[in-house]
Write an enzyme that holds these catalytic residues in place. Structure first.
Site, PDB file in Angstrom:
ATOM      1  N   LYS A  79       0.853  -1.198   0.000  1.00  0.00           N
ATOM      2  CA  LYS A  79       0.000   0.000   0.000  1.00  0.00           C
ATOM      3  C   LYS A  79       0.885   1.244   0.000  1.00  0.00           C
ATOM      4  CE  LYS A  79      -3.939   2.029   2.526  1.00  0.00           C
ATOM      5  NZ  LYS A  79      -4.831   1.917   3.710  1.00  0.00           N
ATOM      6  N   SER A 114     -10.350  -0.296   6.695  1.00  0.00           N
ATOM      7  CA  SER A 114      -9.701  -0.233   5.378  1.00  0.00           C
ATOM      8  C   SER A 114      -8.977  -1.478   4.916  1.00  0.00           C
ATOM      9  CB  SER A 114      -8.709   0.931   5.343  1.00  0.00           C
ATOM     10  OG  SER A 114      -9.408   2.116   5.132  1.00  0.00           O
ATOM     11  N   SER A 156      -9.886   1.958   2.466  1.00  0.00           N
ATOM     12  CA  SER A 156      -8.970   2.723   1.638  1.00  0.00           C
ATOM     13  C   SER A 156      -7.938   1.865   0.910  1.00  0.00           C
ATOM     14  CB  SER A 156      -8.227   3.748   2.506  1.00  0.00           C
ATOM     15  OG  SER A 156      -7.407   3.097   3.459  1.00  0.00           O
TER      16      SER A 156
HETATM   17  N1  GLN Z   1     -13.543   4.199   5.561  1.00  0.00           N
HETATM   18  C1  GLN Z   1     -13.000   4.692   6.809  1.00  0.00           C
HETATM   19  C2  GLN Z   1     -12.639   6.139   6.667  1.00  0.00           C
HETATM   20  O1  GLN Z   1     -12.865   6.671   5.647  1.00  0.00           O
HETATM   21  C3  GLN Z   1     -11.851   3.860   7.238  1.00  0.00           C
HETATM   22  C4  GLN Z   1     -10.599   4.220   6.550  1.00  0.00           C
HETATM   23  C5  GLN Z   1      -9.439   3.422   7.052  1.00  0.00           C
HETATM   24  O2  GLN Z   1      -9.610   2.426   7.744  1.00  0.00           O
HETATM   25  N2  GLN Z   1      -8.263   3.909   6.739  1.00  0.00           N
HETATM   26  O3  GLN Z   1     -12.148   6.739   7.570  1.00  0.00           O
END
Ligand code: GLN
Length: 494
Positions: free
Chosen positions: A78, A183, A159
């Site tokens: 990532k 995410s 994400s």
């Molecule tokens: N979808 C969540 C957010 O937008 C989680 C994102 C994440 O876990 N980095 O904050």
């Protein structure tokens, strides 16, 4: 069986038995990546030459009978993990020119164990999002398609969408993700693969671009539970460079996968029966419980009464921490700079041009909830509720060994959907956020398909630092589900 459809465990066996070389294995993945990535956009920065060089080094080690647990295994990283000498963007324009001089601890651990890096995977900007639509480097396409010839382009989740898509499309054998509120688990569910968010403090955060420091945690994606266990064994461990890293031994996670669920008590949190849960998600959940019961587990109803506040508190705590963490991107020390008449104008222009809409929204929310007059009403209160959410889990884990829930309220949605309504987007995280707030480990395992032929995941949540039970339950689900469906866009299929 082609090289790109092997599991990591199978590939390791093939490498040690000299059925193929690391060079051949990486070459097959690089070719698949080159064929698929222009369409899927799963990697922002592919590094095929470095991958081939690493594969050759792996072959030399293997020839001498050496090598570590991941020698010659091609992975995607990532693009939130700093990689020495390789551009690290965090999905943001503001870091578009950032080449870290250092390696994150997690990627350093993977390199120590012999992994081959194929490149840096796309993500929502600064890991903020559930769709990968907020990346400054364009959206990622989910390799899955709705049944019946639909050509709607679906999101891979977020994400860590690029990391999940690369593994589902079979051009990476595994990948790293980070999970702040879901995410890793949500994209794993949307892409039909396994994703594990370890206990907060299990993997070092050092060298990972920070989103919300009290929640961020690195973890693996792979196509099987065992492969995730193998990767976690390499990624995890105490790191003096991260003050929240916890000094507990790293157990044999792969061995834990074989423990079975006989005698385990599995909790069903009644508050997760959210209003309007679709019948197919409900059915899948029941099916998952039945599988575990058949394996000898006892199913117990439990209550996590503060679940209903999970999302609201998360969307105060995470933006608050983000607004503070992102203060460093000012155009002065690193990253992109927009010139201005004076220093203030330089800051303003840099941040206005460098951050996308979702990141700006989070900075605004975060700054607001931390400001004088609102701090007590929002931030402090959210922290108190967070403690209650943690207490809920502590109570539940006095009665049960693990919890089973759905991972997401729906399967993957189409690109562009939910974009005009941030709250609808935030609702994706309804089942994943509570475990993040409590810091407990949780994993998504593909368990079935919805009526449109898209993968759905089940989530296993465990006690702090008890990834072993999470893996054992996950393995039991994987064995029972026999999930063999594959996405239409994948290596060798297009
Ligand atoms: N979808 C969540 C957010 O937008 C989680 C994102 C994440 O876990 N980095 O904050």
């Amino acid at each position: 069986m082609t090289l790109t459809s092997l599991t990591i465990a199978e590939a390791r066996k093939g490498l040690t038995e000299k059925q193929f070389s690391a060079r051949e294995l990486t070459d097959a993945h690089v070719r698949a990546m080159e064929a698929l990535n222009p369409r899927l956009n799963a990697l922002i920065t592919p590094t095929p030459e470095a991958a081939m060089a690493a594969a050759e080094a792996a072959d030399r080690k293997l020839a001498n009978g050496g090598g570590g647990p991941l020698t010659g295994i091609p992975l995607a990283i990532k693009d939130l993990f700093c990689t020495a000498g390789v551009r690290t963007t965090a999905g943001s324009k503001i870091l578009g020119n950032f080449v870290p001089p250092y390696e994150s601890t997690v990627t350093e651990n993977l390199l120590r164990d012999g992994a081959v890096f194929l490149g840096k995977a796309n993500l929502d900007e600064f890991a903020m999002g559930s769709s990968n639509m907020t990346s400054a480097y364009g959206p990622v396409e989910n390799p899955w398609k709705r049944a019946g010839g639909s050509n709607a382009v679906l999101v891979p989740g977020g994400s860590s969408g690029g990391s999940a898509a690369a593994v589902a499309a079979q051009f990476a054998m595994g990948s790293t993700g980070t999970d702040t509120g879901g995410s890793i688990r949500q994209p794993a569910a949307f892409c039909g693969i396994v994703g594990l968010k370890p206990t907060y403090g299990r993997c070092s955060r050092w060298g990972i671009v920070a989103f919300a420091s009290s929640l961020d945690q690195a973890g693996p994606f792979a196509r099987t539970v065992r492969d995730c266990a193998l990767m976690l064994g390499s990624m995890a461990g105490f790191d003096p460079k991260d003050s929240t890293s916890v000094d507990v031994p790293v157990p044999d996670y792969v061995a834990a996968c074989g423990r079975g669920v006989k005698g385990l008590r599995i909790g069903v949190p009644r508050e997760y029966r959210a209003d309007g849960m679709s019948a197919e998600i409900e059915r899948l959940w029941e099916q998952g419980l039945a599988w575990l019961r058949d394996g000898g587990a006892e199913i117990v109803d439990v209550s996590l009464p503060h679940t209903k506040y999970g999302l609201a508190t998360y969307y105060i705590v995470a933006p608050a921490e983000a607004s503070s963490n992102l203060a460093r991107y000012d155009g002065v020390r690193f990253g992109v700079r927009e010139e201005g008449e004076d220093l203030i104008e330089l800051y303003e222009r840099t941040r206005a041009a460098g951050f996308g809409a979702e990141v700006q929204r989070r900075i605004l929310i975060g700054t607001y909830v931390l400001s004088a007059g609102y701090y007590d009403a929002y931030y402090l209160r959210a922290q108190k509720v967070r403690r209650l959410i943690l207490e809920d889990f502590r109570q539940a884990f006095q009665q049960v060994d693990a919890l089973l829930t759905p991972t997401t309220p729906t399967a993957a949605f189409a690109q562009g959907e939910k974009m005009d309504d941030p709250v609808a987007m935030y609702l994706n995280d309804i089942f994943t956020v509570p475990a993040s707030m409590a810091g407990v480990p949780a994993m998504s395992v593909p368990a079935g398909l919805d009526a449109q032929g898209l993968p759905l995941g089940l989530q296993v949540i465990g006690r702090h630092f008890d990834e072993e039970t999470v893996l054992a339950v996950g393995q039991a689900l994987e064995d029972a589900a026999g999930f063999t469906a594959l996405p239409s866009v994948r290596a060798g299929a297009v």
